[in-house]
Design a protein around this motif. Structure first.
Motif, mmCIF file in Angstrom:
data_model
loop_
_atom_site.group_PDB
_atom_site.id
_atom_site.type_symbol
_atom_site.label_atom_id
_atom_site.label_comp_id
_atom_site.label_asym_id
_atom_site.label_seq_id
_atom_site.Cartn_x
_atom_site.Cartn_y
_atom_site.Cartn_z
ATOM 1 N N SER A 110 1.303 -0.719 -8.189
ATOM 2 C CA SER A 110 2.210 -1.803 -8.573
ATOM 3 C C SER A 110 2.884 -1.514 -9.904
ATOM 4 O O SER A 110 4.071 -1.783 -10.082
ATOM 5 C CB SER A 110 1.456 -3.130 -8.664
ATOM 6 N N TYR A 137 -4.424 -0.386 -6.474
ATOM 7 C CA TYR A 137 -3.348 -1.359 -6.251
ATOM 8 C C TYR A 137 -2.599 -1.658 -7.559
ATOM 9 O O TYR A 137 -1.373 -1.660 -7.605
ATOM 10 C CB TYR A 137 -3.913 -2.653 -5.655
ATOM 11 N N LYS A 193 -5.870 -5.583 -2.648
ATOM 12 C CA LYS A 193 -5.289 -6.227 -3.827
ATOM 13 C C LYS A 193 -6.339 -6.322 -4.931
ATOM 14 O O LYS A 193 -7.518 -6.481 -4.662
ATOM 15 C CB LYS A 193 -4.795 -7.630 -3.475
ATOM 16 N N VAL A 223 -3.704 -1.147 0.673
ATOM 17 C CA VAL A 223 -4.569 -1.030 -0.495
ATOM 18 C C VAL A 223 -5.071 -2.417 -0.863
ATOM 19 O O VAL A 223 -4.299 -3.379 -0.905
ATOM 20 C CB VAL A 223 -3.796 -0.387 -1.673
ATOM 21 N N GLY A 259 0.801 -1.213 0.000
ATOM 22 C CA GLY A 259 0.000 0.000 0.000
ATOM 23 C C GLY A 259 0.830 1.257 0.000
ATOM 24 O O GLY A 259 2.004 1.258 -0.370
#
Length: 169
Positions: free
Chosen positions: A108, A104, A99, A97, A87
């Motif tokens: 990422s 997210y 997934k 956060v 997160g």
């Protein structure tokens, strides 16, 4: 390294690579502080800074921004022990956060992009360094002559142990 997203999309023309100039040895906080302070000297300020790091990183950069009189939101993108994104965090709080949420996936993707960019830069520096030799310091020895010398002698040790006559040959 610095990657930039504008309106949620990558903006590779705005990416920047930084060589650490003032920090000796591995010191993540000081290195990040140097990079952000150098970044602030150029161009427009971003709306948001996302750091690849946790509360400590955020704290150091918030202090730098405060001392510089700059008001930019700063959050860290923190990971779990398995190097998976968890997160965002401020210098005082973590926000896990969910997934598979859009946020997210976006965070990422930013982390993956900055890692890819930084790793490619380190590989290019390593490859460049590996292509260098003691011959690079000799005046009058260019790339073609260097290759010819290596082709003839096959190794630096053989060059070092060669007689003057062998070298002149």
């Amino acid at each position: 390294g610095q990657v930039v997203f504008v309106d949620g999309k990558k903006a590779p023309k705005l990416y920047r690579r930084y060589k650490i100039k003032t920090v000796q040895g591995p010191d993540d906080y000081s290195s990040m502080k140097e990079i952000i302070s150098r970044r602030l000297k150029h161009g427009e300020y971003p709306d948001l800074i996302l750091l690849d790091g946790g509360k400590g990183h955020v704290s150091v950069i918030r202090k730098l921004l405060f001392e510089s009189g700059v008001d930019i939101a700063v959050f860290g993108m923190y990971k779990d022990d398995h190097h998976k994104t968890l997160g965002l965090c401020s210098d005082t709080r973590e926000y896990e956060v969910e997934k598979h949420s859009a946020l997210y996936v976006f965070i990422s993707s930013i982390q993956e992009e900055v890692h890819r960019f930084a790793i490619n830069y380190h590989k290019s520096l390593r490859d460049k360094k590996m292509g260098m030799s003691a011959l690079d310091d000799i005046s009058g020895v260019g790339a073609k002559r260097k290759m010819a010398i290596f082709k003839h002698f096959k190794s630096i040790d053989k060059i070092k142990n060669a007689t003057l006559e062998e070298l002149l040959e």
